[in-house]
Design a protein around this motif. Sequence first.
Motif, mmCIF file in Angstrom:
data_model
loop_
_atom_site.group_PDB
_atom_site.id
_atom_site.type_symbol
_atom_site.label_atom_id
_atom_site.label_comp_id
_atom_site.label_asym_id
_atom_site.label_seq_id
_atom_site.Cartn_x
_atom_site.Cartn_y
_atom_site.Cartn_z
ATOM 1 N N TYR A 40 4.900 9.719 -0.995
ATOM 2 C CA TYR A 40 5.109 8.365 -0.473
ATOM 3 C C TYR A 40 3.778 7.663 -0.218
ATOM 4 C CZ TYR A 40 6.082 4.586 2.746
ATOM 5 O OH TYR A 40 6.107 3.363 3.355
ATOM 6 N N GLN A 41 2.855 8.359 0.412
ATOM 7 C CA GLN A 41 1.584 7.742 0.788
ATOM 8 C C GLN A 41 0.833 7.199 -0.421
ATOM 9 O OE1 GLN A 41 0.125 7.104 3.805
ATOM 10 N NE2 GLN A 41 2.018 7.777 4.785
ATOM 11 N N VAL A 42 0.820 7.934 -1.515
ATOM 12 C CA VAL A 42 0.076 7.508 -2.699
ATOM 13 C C VAL A 42 0.905 6.592 -3.589
ATOM 14 C CG1 VAL A 42 -1.148 8.274 -4.775
ATOM 15 C CG2 VAL A 42 -1.320 9.598 -2.652
ATOM 16 N N ALA B 7 0.749 1.610 -3.713
ATOM 17 C CA ALA B 7 1.088 0.408 -4.477
ATOM 18 C C ALA B 7 1.281 -0.788 -3.547
ATOM 19 C CB ALA B 7 2.341 0.657 -5.306
ATOM 20 N N TYR B 8 1.973 -0.565 -2.443
ATOM 21 C CA TYR B 8 2.170 -1.629 -1.444
ATOM 22 C C TYR B 8 0.833 -2.181 -0.945
ATOM 23 C CZ TYR B 8 2.402 -3.133 3.457
ATOM 24 O OH TYR B 8 2.195 -3.781 4.652
ATOM 25 N N ASN B 9 -0.102 -1.278 -0.627
ATOM 26 C CA ASN B 9 -1.403 -1.723 -0.122
ATOM 27 C C ASN B 9 -2.122 -2.613 -1.138
ATOM 28 O OD1 ASN B 9 -1.168 -0.374 2.335
ATOM 29 N ND2 ASN B 9 -2.216 1.462 1.608
ATOM 30 N N CYS B 10 -2.075 -2.228 -2.394
ATOM 31 C CA CYS B 10 -2.745 -3.016 -3.424
ATOM 32 C C CYS B 10 -2.017 -4.333 -3.686
ATOM 33 C CB CYS B 10 -2.872 -2.205 -4.710
ATOM 34 S SG CYS B 10 -3.977 -0.787 -4.568
ATOM 35 N N HIS C 74 -4.972 4.236 2.015
ATOM 36 C CA HIS C 74 -5.626 3.729 3.228
ATOM 37 C C HIS C 74 -5.765 2.213 3.129
ATOM 38 C CE1 HIS C 74 -7.651 7.812 4.409
ATOM 39 N NE2 HIS C 74 -6.355 7.913 4.188
ATOM 40 N N GLN C 75 -4.973 1.509 3.902
ATOM 41 C CA GLN C 75 -4.896 0.058 3.756
ATOM 42 C C GLN C 75 -6.223 -0.644 4.006
ATOM 43 O OE1 GLN C 75 -2.454 -3.295 6.092
ATOM 44 N NE2 GLN C 75 -1.157 -1.997 4.816
ATOM 45 N N GLU C 76 -6.974 -0.218 4.997
ATOM 46 C CA GLU C 76 -8.237 -0.890 5.295
ATOM 47 C C GLU C 76 -9.238 -0.719 4.160
ATOM 48 O OE1 GLU C 76 -8.920 -3.087 7.659
ATOM 49 O OE2 GLU C 76 -6.786 -2.866 8.138
ATOM 50 N N GLN C 77 -9.258 0.465 3.553
ATOM 51 C CA GLN C 77 -10.128 0.666 2.396
ATOM 52 C C GLN C 77 -9.767 -0.290 1.276
ATOM 53 O OE1 GLN C 77 -10.776 4.563 0.716
ATOM 54 N NE2 GLN C 77 -10.770 5.559 2.736
ATOM 55 N N VAL C 78 -8.487 -0.396 1.012
ATOM 56 C CA VAL C 78 -8.012 -1.263 -0.065
ATOM 57 C C VAL C 78 -8.371 -2.720 0.224
ATOM 58 C CG1 VAL C 78 -5.959 -2.145 -1.249
ATOM 59 C CG2 VAL C 78 -6.167 0.308 -0.741
ATOM 60 N N ILE D 22 -5.529 -10.003 -12.455
ATOM 61 C CA ILE D 22 -4.592 -8.990 -12.925
ATOM 62 C C ILE D 22 -4.715 -7.753 -12.032
ATOM 63 C CG2 ILE D 22 -3.987 -7.431 -14.833
ATOM 64 C CD1 ILE D 22 -5.359 -9.513 -16.715
ATOM 65 N N LEU D 23 -3.570 -7.233 -11.602
ATOM 66 C CA LEU D 23 -3.533 -5.955 -10.893
ATOM 67 C C LEU D 23 -2.631 -4.996 -11.659
ATOM 68 C CD1 LEU D 23 -3.790 -3.927 -8.509
ATOM 69 C CD2 LEU D 23 -1.854 -5.128 -7.442
ATOM 70 N N VAL D 24 -3.149 -3.811 -11.961
ATOM 71 C CA VAL D 24 -2.332 -2.747 -12.543
ATOM 72 C C VAL D 24 -2.256 -1.612 -11.533
ATOM 73 C CG1 VAL D 24 -2.024 -1.117 -14.437
ATOM 74 C CG2 VAL D 24 -3.037 -3.371 -14.878
ATOM 75 N N ASN D 25 -1.074 -1.409 -10.967
ATOM 76 C CA ASN D 25 -0.834 -0.328 -10.007
ATOM 77 C C ASN D 25 -0.499 0.937 -10.779
ATOM 78 O OD1 ASN D 25 -1.156 -0.973 -7.214
ATOM 79 N ND2 ASN D 25 0.604 -2.358 -7.353
ATOM 80 N N ASN D 26 -1.537 1.704 -11.087
ATOM 81 C CA ASN D 26 -1.359 2.899 -11.915
ATOM 82 C C ASN D 26 -1.542 4.202 -11.146
ATOM 83 O OD1 ASN D 26 -1.526 4.460 -14.629
ATOM 84 N ND2 ASN D 26 -3.490 4.906 -13.636
ATOM 85 N N ALA D 27 -2.289 4.186 -10.045
ATOM 86 C CA ALA D 27 -2.579 5.422 -9.311
ATOM 87 C C ALA D 27 -1.291 6.101 -8.860
ATOM 88 C CB ALA D 27 -3.461 5.118 -8.110
ATOM 89 N N GLY D 28 -1.231 7.414 -9.046
ATOM 90 C CA GLY D 28 -0.036 8.132 -8.623
ATOM 91 C C GLY D 28 -0.216 9.626 -8.758
#
Length: 254
Positions: free
Chosen positions: A107-109, A114-117, A66-70, A82-88
């Motif tokens: 795709y969404q997660v 990752a794109y949103n973050c 959810h882009q707005e949440q992010v 530092i950003l670590v995109n680990n969620a999946g």
Amino acid sequence: MFELNGKVAVVTGAGSGIGRAIAQVFARQGAQVHILELHPDAALETVAQIEDAGGTAQSHACDVSHQEQVKEVFQAIGKVDILVNNAGIAHVGSLENTSEQDLDRIYQVNVKGAYNCLLAAVGLMKEQGGGVILNMASIAAHVGLVDRFAYSMSKGAMAAMTLSVAKDYLPFNIRCNSVSPARVHTPFVDGFIAKNYQGQEAEMFEKLSKTQPIGRMAKPEEVAALALYLCSEEAGFITGCDYPIDGGFIKLNS
């Protein structure tokens, strides 16, 4: 070496497994860690462990898809070094038994999350003069795995996004790399085996362990150690690279 004193690190999906191990080692090395996690109780457990060890951490309930949440969470954090995109999430299935709903969920997660973050972090990093991004890819981005169509698609996208961001943001002192683990022994793996291979748990665990030529799965702490290096000043000359941490899976399986 590998100190993160004064750094603000965001780690997504740090309620367990690899994400938790990364959050813990970053905090131990001096970073102020922010955890973005869909499951608040798991995130709070990670925060408690970090604080018990003398570190600093804060949790944020967030669905990365959810882009707005992010955006709201990153704006509240304010400074991100530092950003670590680990969620999946994972999925078992070939092309023909992957439903449209399955593909959209992955795709969404894994991709959009990752794109949103990335989108939220890059703007902050540009304003502050630089930063470091680490994306969690997978051996699935490099080799063909049986029944991993949607998951492999998402991790291939992660590897491609890494290259694109690394190239585009060179002028802004933003480094972007990825790591590609083989199988890592986490609660996620145990749950995955229990869900998909009921009654064959021990046999499947042994089989999956031995697919790594080194003869075992990785430990989350081993992936975290590599993440620490790539996000530290000592790795300041590294960008646009993927690092397999795979027990020889990609190169030595024959």
